[in-house]
Design a protein around this motif. Structure first.
Motif, PDB file in Angstrom:
ATOM      1  N   GLN A  67      -4.429  -4.075  -1.924  1.00  8.12           N
ATOM      2  CA  GLN A  67      -5.301  -2.952  -1.869  1.00  8.12           C
ATOM      3  C   GLN A  67      -6.498  -3.141  -0.986  1.00  8.12           C
ATOM      4  N   GLU A  68      -7.014  -4.007  -0.725  1.00 10.63           N
ATOM      5  CA  GLU A  68      -7.887  -4.325   0.418  1.00 10.63           C
ATOM      6  C   GLU A  68      -7.365  -4.348   1.822  1.00 10.63           C
ATOM      7  N   GLY A  69      -6.292  -4.349   1.861  1.00  7.92           N
ATOM      8  CA  GLY A  69      -5.488  -4.477   3.368  1.00  7.92           C
ATOM      9  C   GLY A  69      -5.837  -5.887   3.897  1.00  7.92           C
ATOM     10  N   LYS A  70      -5.701  -7.071   2.827  1.00 10.53           N
ATOM     11  CA  LYS A  70      -5.741  -8.163   3.546  1.00 10.53           C
ATOM     12  C   LYS A  70      -4.531  -8.849   3.487  1.00 10.53           C
ATOM     13  N   ALA A  71      -3.468  -8.366   2.771  1.00  6.50           N
ATOM     14  CA  ALA A  71      -2.059  -8.699   2.752  1.00  6.50           C
ATOM     15  C   ALA A  71      -1.292  -7.323   2.953  1.00  6.50           C
ATOM     16  N   ASP A  72      -0.168  -7.507   3.516  1.00  6.72           N
ATOM     17  CA  ASP A  72       0.651  -6.275   3.875  1.00  6.72           C
ATOM     18  C   ASP A  72       1.435  -5.896   2.355  1.00  6.72           C
ATOM     19  N   ALA A  73       1.638  -7.228   1.582  1.00  3.10           N
ATOM     20  CA  ALA A  73       2.752  -6.827   0.701  1.00  3.10           C
ATOM     21  C   ALA A  73       2.274  -7.959  -0.676  1.00  3.10           C
ATOM     22  N   ALA A  74       2.587  -7.927  -1.861  1.00  5.10           N
ATOM     23  CA  ALA A  74       2.486  -8.803  -2.922  1.00  5.10           C
ATOM     24  C   ALA A  74       3.848  -8.977  -3.428  1.00  5.10           C
ATOM     25  N   ILE A  75       4.152 -10.136  -3.881  1.00 11.70           N
ATOM     26  CA  ILE A  75       5.270 -10.237  -4.533  1.00 11.70           C
ATOM     27  C   ILE A  75       4.896 -10.916  -5.906  1.00 11.70           C
ATOM     28  N   VAL A  76       5.359 -10.212  -7.018  1.00  7.03           N
ATOM     29  CA  VAL A  76       4.982 -10.460  -8.263  1.00  7.03           C
ATOM     30  C   VAL A  76       6.294 -10.092  -9.197  1.00  7.03           C
ATOM     31  N   ASN A  77       6.086 -10.453 -10.465  1.00  4.75           N
ATOM     32  CA  ASN A  77       7.312 -10.400 -11.578  1.00  4.75           C
ATOM     33  C   ASN A  77       7.245  -8.975 -11.799  1.00  4.75           C
ATOM     34  N   ARG A  78       8.315  -8.163 -12.222  1.00  3.09           N
ATOM     35  CA  ARG A  78       8.395  -6.877 -12.500  1.00  3.09           C
ATOM     36  C   ARG A  78       7.554  -6.246 -13.547  1.00  3.09           C
ATOM     37  N   TYR A  79       7.266  -7.110 -14.345  1.00  7.27           N
ATOM     38  CA  TYR A  79       6.533  -6.851 -15.970  1.00  7.27           C
ATOM     39  C   TYR A  79       4.888  -6.486 -15.283  1.00  7.27           C
ATOM     40  N   PHE A  80       4.488  -7.353 -14.742  1.00  2.00           N
ATOM     41  CA  PHE A  80       3.007  -7.416 -14.315  1.00  2.00           C
ATOM     42  C   PHE A  80       2.764  -6.081 -13.159  1.00  2.00           C
ATOM     43  N   GLY A  81       4.141  -5.943 -12.345  1.00  2.00           N
ATOM     44  CA  GLY A  81       3.763  -4.868 -11.264  1.00  2.00           C
ATOM     45  C   GLY A  81       3.687  -3.762 -12.002  1.00  2.00           C
ATOM     46  N   ALA A  82       4.941  -3.334 -12.987  1.00  2.00           N
ATOM     47  CA  ALA A  82       4.989  -1.999 -13.574  1.00  2.00           C
ATOM     48  C   ALA A  82       3.498  -1.612 -14.219  1.00  2.00           C
ATOM     49  N   ASP A 109      11.787  -5.892   6.921  1.00  2.00           N
ATOM     50  CA  ASP A 109      10.607  -5.321   7.128  1.00  2.00           C
ATOM     51  C   ASP A 109       9.408  -6.374   7.074  1.00  2.00           C
ATOM     52  N   LEU A 110       9.821  -7.404   6.222  1.00  2.00           N
ATOM     53  CA  LEU A 110       8.832  -8.334   5.771  1.00  2.00           C
ATOM     54  C   LEU A 110       8.366  -9.363   6.676  1.00  2.00           C
ATOM     55  N   HIS A 111       9.221  -9.374   7.892  1.00  2.00           N
ATOM     56  CA  HIS A 111       9.191 -10.390   9.250  1.00  2.00           C
ATOM     57  C   HIS A 111       7.797 -10.132   9.724  1.00  2.00           C
ATOM     58  N   GLY A 112       7.055 -11.345  10.020  1.00  2.00           N
ATOM     59  CA  GLY A 112       5.775 -10.957  10.565  1.00  2.00           C
ATOM     60  C   GLY A 112       4.594 -10.527   9.866  1.00  2.00           C
ATOM     61  N   LYS A 113       4.887 -10.197   8.501  1.00  2.00           N
ATOM     62  CA  LYS A 113       3.797  -9.749   7.624  1.00  2.00           C
ATOM     63  C   LYS A 113       3.082 -10.677   6.816  1.00  2.00           C
ATOM     64  N   LYS A 114       1.861 -10.247   6.098  1.00  2.00           N
ATOM     65  CA  LYS A 114       1.054 -11.143   5.281  1.00  2.00           C
ATOM     66  C   LYS A 114       1.544 -10.784   4.058  1.00  2.00           C
ATOM     67  N   ILE A 115       1.875 -11.959   3.388  1.00  2.00           N
ATOM     68  CA  ILE A 115       2.476 -11.580   1.997  1.00  2.00           C
ATOM     69  C   ILE A 115       1.703 -12.714   0.837  1.00  2.00           C
ATOM     70  N   ALA A 116       1.017 -11.942  -0.232  1.00  2.00           N
ATOM     71  CA  ALA A 116       0.560 -12.752  -1.179  1.00  2.00           C
ATOM     72  C   ALA A 116       1.388 -13.071  -2.205  1.00  2.00           C
ATOM     73  N   GLN A 172       0.758  -1.285  -0.092  1.00  2.00           N
ATOM     74  CA  GLN A 172      -0.045   0.099   0.083  1.00  2.00           C
ATOM     75  C   GLN A 172       0.809   1.209   0.088  1.00  2.00           C
ATOM     76  N   LYS A 173       0.342   2.361  -0.608  1.00  2.00           N
ATOM     77  CA  LYS A 173       1.210   3.411  -0.697  1.00  2.00           C
ATOM     78  C   LYS A 173       1.840   4.363   0.596  1.00  2.00           C
ATOM     79  N   THR A 174       0.936   3.885   1.754  1.00  2.00           N
ATOM     80  CA  THR A 174       1.425   4.338   3.058  1.00  2.00           C
ATOM     81  C   THR A 174       2.321   3.439   3.796  1.00  2.00           C
ATOM     82  N   SER A 175       2.572   2.362   3.279  1.00  2.00           N
ATOM     83  CA  SER A 175       3.452   1.197   3.831  1.00  2.00           C
ATOM     84  C   SER A 175       4.984   1.573   4.262  1.00  2.00           C
ATOM     85  N   PRO A 176       5.370   1.551   5.453  1.00  2.00           N
ATOM     86  CA  PRO A 176       6.800   1.640   5.764  1.00  2.00           C
ATOM     87  C   PRO A 176       7.572   0.817   5.052  1.00  2.00           C
ATOM     88  N   ILE A 177       7.176  -0.579   4.509  1.00  2.00           N
ATOM     89  CA  ILE A 177       8.079  -1.488   4.017  1.00  2.00           C
ATOM     90  C   ILE A 177       9.110  -1.143   3.187  1.00  2.00           C
TER      91      ILE A 177
END
Length: 239
Positions: free
Chosen positions: A167-182, A122-129, A112-117
């Motif tokens: 986006q909905e706050g159900k996960a703290d972060a998502a890990i995807v490939n750079r092409y999809f992300g951009a 910083d991923l320790h203990g976080k929910k990652i999709a 999320q845009k306000t995340s400090p990660i």
């Protein structure tokens, strides 16, 4: 005149029967590979294989499927080729791969845009999709072990689902490939972090039931020729 037209149709049907028929899986990973709003297979890999198929006189049938479904169909021989598959030794035991690298990529963490990660720690203990069955799922555990962190991994069925969870706050972060992300970060109003992970080589994966090495050799031959020509469709597609 009517006989002439019928003859033309007959000859065209004979020609179509002579083409090598290949089934290609399509999962949703824009801009590399996806089905567009007109239900047409699109993306970098589609345009690339269409170009090769025209040259090699292949008749391509595209089969839309979810990522894990695609891999299952490939394993069973229900499709012949799966584009956009990150090579790994584990996958090489399941499928056949061409030799030539199509694209190089890496994974990126999105939040999320306000995340400090801002770092792996910083991923320790976080929910990652993470997409289930993806190269990210296979490789990320090595990173977690290396940095002695223990996030909670939430497995998803698509990259869209991973981003939606952030986006909905159900996960703290998502890990995807750079092409999809951009391409898709703005659509979900999330941001790209500075965390880069898991470099990978993207190739074509083939069913282990594929008996004909000439199909794989043809892919490699065309890729080498296209990559050697800076004005080829390969570089136009990348641009």
């Amino acid at each position: 005149m009517r006989i002439f037209i019928l003859l033309i149709f007959f000859l065209l049907s004979l020609y179509a029967d002579e083409l090598t028929k290949i089934k290609v899986g399509v999962y949703n990973n824009p801009p590399k590979l996806y089905v567009d709003s007109q239900h047409k297979p699109s993306g970098f890999f589609i345009d690339l294989i269409d170009h090769i198929a025209q040259k090699e006189q292949w008749k391509i049938t595209y089969v839309p499927c979810e990522w894990n479904e695609c891999l299952d169909m490939l394993q069973k021989g229900e499709i012949d080729i799966m584009p956009d598959v990150a090579y790994s030794q584990e996958r090489a035991q399941q499928f056949r791969f061409n030799n030539e690298v199509v694209l190089s990529t890496w994974s990126t963490v999105y939040t999320q845009k306000t995340s400090p990660i801002s770092s792996v720690l910083d991923l320790h203990g976080k929910k990652i999709a993470i997409l289930q069955g993806s190269i990210q799922q296979q490789q990320i555990q090595e990173t977690f072990t290396l940095f002695a962190i223990t996030p909670t991994v939430i497995l998803t069925q698509s990259f869209d689902e991973s981003f939606k969870m952030v986006q909905e706050g159900k996960a703290d972060a998502a890990i995807v490939n750079r092409y999809f992300g951009a391409l898709n970060k703005d659509r979900f109003s999330i941001k790209e972090s500075s965390i880069l992970l898991n470099p990978a080589a993207l190739k074509f994966a083939f069913s282990p039931n594929t008996p004909d090495q000439t199909l794989i050799d043809a892919i490699d031959k065309n890729l080498k020729e296209l990559k050697a020509n800076k004005s080829s469709i390969y570089y136009r597609l990348i641009d």
